[in-house]
Design a protein around this motif. Sequence first.
Motif, PDB file in Angstrom:
ATOM      1  N   HIS A 133       0.870  -1.163   0.000  1.00 18.52           N
ATOM      2  CA  HIS A 133       0.000   0.000   0.000  1.00 18.52           C
ATOM      3  C   HIS A 133       0.909   1.215   0.000  1.00 18.52           C
ATOM      4  O   HIS A 133       1.586   1.479   0.973  1.00 18.52           O
ATOM      5  CB  HIS A 133      -0.864  -0.039   1.269  1.00 18.52           C
ATOM      6  CG  HIS A 133      -1.679   1.198   1.469  1.00 18.52           C
ATOM      7  ND1 HIS A 133      -2.499   1.348   2.547  1.00 18.52           N
ATOM      8  CD2 HIS A 133      -1.820   2.320   0.748  1.00 18.52           C
ATOM      9  CE1 HIS A 133      -3.107   2.515   2.477  1.00 18.52           C
ATOM     10  NE2 HIS A 133      -2.706   3.126   1.395  1.00 18.52           N
ATOM     11  N   ILE A 161      -2.814   0.485  -4.082  1.00 13.92           N
ATOM     12  CA  ILE A 161      -2.599  -0.822  -3.455  1.00 13.92           C
ATOM     13  C   ILE A 161      -2.410  -1.835  -4.555  1.00 13.92           C
ATOM     14  O   ILE A 161      -3.249  -1.957  -5.441  1.00 13.92           O
ATOM     15  CB  ILE A 161      -3.799  -1.208  -2.584  1.00 13.92           C
ATOM     16  CG1 ILE A 161      -3.878  -0.224  -1.435  1.00 13.92           C
ATOM     17  CG2 ILE A 161      -3.637  -2.625  -2.061  1.00 13.92           C
ATOM     18  CD1 ILE A 161      -4.974  -0.525  -0.482  1.00 13.92           C
ATOM     19  N   THR A 174      -5.734  -1.220  -6.743  1.00 14.71           N
ATOM     20  CA  THR A 174      -6.769  -0.332  -6.222  1.00 14.71           C
ATOM     21  C   THR A 174      -6.189   1.070  -6.096  1.00 14.71           C
ATOM     22  O   THR A 174      -5.080   1.249  -5.601  1.00 14.71           O
ATOM     23  CB  THR A 174      -7.244  -0.803  -4.825  1.00 14.71           C
ATOM     24  OG1 THR A 174      -7.798  -2.101  -4.959  1.00 14.71           O
ATOM     25  CG2 THR A 174      -8.305   0.134  -4.267  1.00 14.71           C
ATOM     26  N   LEU A 175      -6.957   2.044  -6.539  1.00 13.11           N
ATOM     27  CA  LEU A 175      -6.462   3.420  -6.508  1.00 13.11           C
ATOM     28  C   LEU A 175      -7.424   4.319  -5.778  1.00 13.11           C
ATOM     29  O   LEU A 175      -8.643   4.178  -5.882  1.00 13.11           O
ATOM     30  CB  LEU A 175      -6.297   3.949  -7.948  1.00 13.11           C
ATOM     31  CG  LEU A 175      -6.024   5.461  -8.089  1.00 13.11           C
ATOM     32  CD1 LEU A 175      -4.607   5.787  -7.668  1.00 13.11           C
ATOM     33  CD2 LEU A 175      -6.251   5.914  -9.521  1.00 13.11           C
TER      34      LEU A 175
ATOM     35  N   ARG B  16      -9.981  -8.568  -3.327  1.00 11.62           N
ATOM     36  CA  ARG B  16      -9.462  -7.220  -3.522  1.00 11.62           C
ATOM     37  C   ARG B  16      -9.700  -6.400  -2.267  1.00 11.62           C
ATOM     38  O   ARG B  16      -8.814  -5.682  -1.787  1.00 11.62           O
ATOM     39  CB  ARG B  16     -10.143  -6.588  -4.737  1.00 11.62           C
ATOM     40  CG  ARG B  16      -9.536  -5.268  -5.155  1.00 11.62           C
ATOM     41  CD  ARG B  16     -10.516  -4.497  -6.007  1.00 11.62           C
ATOM     42  NE  ARG B  16     -11.686  -4.115  -5.260  1.00 11.62           N
ATOM     43  CZ  ARG B  16     -11.739  -3.056  -4.466  1.00 11.62           C
ATOM     44  NH1 ARG B  16     -10.687  -2.285  -4.327  1.00 11.62           N
ATOM     45  NH2 ARG B  16     -12.848  -2.784  -3.805  1.00 11.62           N
ATOM     46  N   VAL B  20      -6.992  -4.665   0.289  1.00 11.82           N
ATOM     47  CA  VAL B  20      -7.012  -3.269   0.704  1.00 11.82           C
ATOM     48  C   VAL B  20      -6.839  -3.182   2.215  1.00 11.82           C
ATOM     49  O   VAL B  20      -6.026  -2.402   2.722  1.00 11.82           O
ATOM     50  CB  VAL B  20      -8.341  -2.595   0.279  1.00 11.82           C
ATOM     51  CG1 VAL B  20      -8.502  -1.249   0.941  1.00 11.82           C
ATOM     52  CG2 VAL B  20      -8.386  -2.446  -1.234  1.00 11.82           C
ATOM     53  N   GLY B  23      -3.446  -4.019   3.303  1.00 10.60           N
ATOM     54  CA  GLY B  23      -2.571  -2.876   3.091  1.00 10.60           C
ATOM     55  C   GLY B  23      -2.702  -1.859   4.207  1.00 10.60           C
ATOM     56  O   GLY B  23      -1.709  -1.315   4.697  1.00 10.60           O
ATOM     57  N   LEU B  24      -3.930  -1.624   4.637  1.00 15.96           N
ATOM     58  CA  LEU B  24      -4.166  -0.673   5.724  1.00 15.96           C
ATOM     59  C   LEU B  24      -3.513  -1.155   7.007  1.00 15.96           C
ATOM     60  O   LEU B  24      -2.876  -0.393   7.730  1.00 15.96           O
ATOM     61  CB  LEU B  24      -5.664  -0.507   5.970  1.00 15.96           C
ATOM     62  CG  LEU B  24      -6.469   0.311   4.972  1.00 15.96           C
ATOM     63  CD1 LEU B  24      -7.947   0.238   5.309  1.00 15.96           C
ATOM     64  CD2 LEU B  24      -6.005   1.755   4.973  1.00 15.96           C
ATOM     65  N   THR B  27       0.178  -0.723   6.815  1.00 17.90           N
ATOM     66  CA  THR B  27       0.625   0.660   6.825  1.00 17.90           C
ATOM     67  C   THR B  27       0.424   1.344   8.166  1.00 17.90           C
ATOM     68  O   THR B  27       1.266   2.125   8.599  1.00 17.90           O
ATOM     69  CB  THR B  27      -0.151   1.473   5.762  1.00 17.90           C
ATOM     70  OG1 THR B  27      -0.019   0.835   4.518  1.00 17.90           O
ATOM     71  CG2 THR B  27       0.374   2.896   5.671  1.00 17.90           C
ATOM     72  N   ASP B  65     -12.356   3.388   0.001  1.00 17.90           N
ATOM     73  CA  ASP B  65     -12.386   4.370  -1.071  1.00 17.90           C
ATOM     74  C   ASP B  65     -13.158   5.617  -0.706  1.00 17.90           C
ATOM     75  O   ASP B  65     -12.907   6.677  -1.243  1.00 17.90           O
ATOM     76  CB  ASP B  65     -13.008   3.751  -2.334  1.00 17.90           C
ATOM     77  CG  ASP B  65     -12.258   2.499  -2.746  1.00 17.90           C
ATOM     78  OD1 ASP B  65     -12.925   1.532  -3.157  1.00 17.90           O
ATOM     79  OD2 ASP B  65     -11.029   2.488  -2.638  1.00 17.90           O
TER      80      ASP B  65
END
Lengths: 349, 187
Positions: A133, A161, A174-175, B16, B20, B23-24, B27, B65
């Motif tokens: 990310h 991501i 993913t943007l 997906r 995400v 990733g969070l 991070t 998002d």
Amino acid sequence: MSKYENFGIEDFLRDEYFLEWVLKPTVDHKLFWEQWLMDNPEKKEELSNAARVIRSIYLKPLDRELSSQELNEIACHFISQTTSVIELKKNTFSRLRWIGIAAAILVPVMVGSIFSGSYFSTPEIVPASLWIHTVNQHNGSKLVALSDGSLVILKAHSHLIYPKVFEGGKRVVTLRGEAFFEVHKDAKRPFYVYTGPVVTKVLGTSFTVSSFPGKRKFAVLVNTGKVEVFQRQKGKSLEGSPSIVLLPDQQAVWNKQRTGLERGAVETSLLLSAGTSKKTFSFVNTPVPVIIARLEKAYSVRIQYDSSQYSLSRVTASLSNLPLEGKIKALSKAVNGSYRITDTGFIIN
Amino acid sequence: MIDKSVPDDFQAEEERRRAVYNGLINTYSKQLFNFGYRFCPDGEIIKDCIQQLFLDLWNKNFDFDESSNIKSYLFRSIRNRILREKPKWNRNDPLLEEYNFILEFGIEKQLIQNDQDKELAGKLGKILNALPARQREIVYLKFYEDMDAGQISLIMNINRQSVHNLLQKAFQKMRVEWKDYCYLFFL
């Protein structure tokens, strides 16, 4: 006359605006204080003493922080809690083989701590490091190289991501925000950019996606190739959802007030589109600084070079068919130099 | 030819989404721990809170998002969760004014040459360490997490004016206390 003229060092230490200048200055702070120092040069020593005192104060670290292993545990536990058993059965052997190896290392550590549940005989534990990310919190651009050779120029305040390595028959990222994509051509593995309810699909092309939450506009601008933009609908597969196909110099705008994706022509021809690209990137005896300026402008990246060395050099080349890195490579070769990719662009030397 | 290794669309979507969140977690977990620990210096409790936070967001179908300021939102969420779950407190008033916030300053003695500056640094450090919890928290968020007034107001659940007032109070306290500290009291 501001209050600062009468300040002693102790007053500076307790002033919010001064502290901000020392610890987290903005452009305003710099403008103010540099000007004030010029107007009051006798205060210079007092000011620098105050700054030194402030900088000598540091925040003591806590006696504990989250270790990488603990982080991995949290990530793995999350995945295990959110993966249903049915999904595991559908996986092919090739995937399990890889995961089996990773799990053999992970499971002895995990068992007995936070894991419960009986389906760990075929665990699908994907290490947290598999997905990246990356966030660009600054105002410039950030370059991201993907495992398939594609390049992403991530614009300000944007998140991307993506997996470390693309696997399977799809390439998915993913943007959130805005990015320019130069996708490596691979007809067997379509490339998808997920931005909320809209998904952009390409085979190999260059385009910009812009999707900031809170802003009503969503846009995909196509530079080269062909792009298909889907509007995801609950319960429907992607291929069955409404979509529009965009060609170069076209853009899709999604007005969240209405429910559709609208196609529109881009007002001014994009610098990078097929139509203008040939003209923009065909150089005949062009000075290097001009070429570099044009590249920087078209791609919004920083290209550093030794101006004393190259400012007088001239280059004749046609770079339009090359991807960005290819252009830089060709340019470097033409001036007998080499290049390096950085976080924000390139360095030619 | 169907590529069997690729899950169908719905699974792809969930995968997906999971990526995400992964990733969070990757991070932000360490930062969340660093912040949360200051309220409650118990590693297991904080880890648990972080774990639960992400699971709850997932179950609520929270969409990454759509949120406009991820870090502030996560900081606010973990803060609420920790303050709410700490058993010591009165459950009827989960966001009580009184809580602890660990923030301790030290002095890099090598950076200062003369004695007068050494004394001033000691004084400043002592006063900062003596600020009440809420003021320590806001100093931390502003100077060490680089948050602006809008983000701080979201995290601490106070309006922008209160953010400004709280910072003012901190500096006011520093000015008032300054006179009380004299040469003898610093280390």
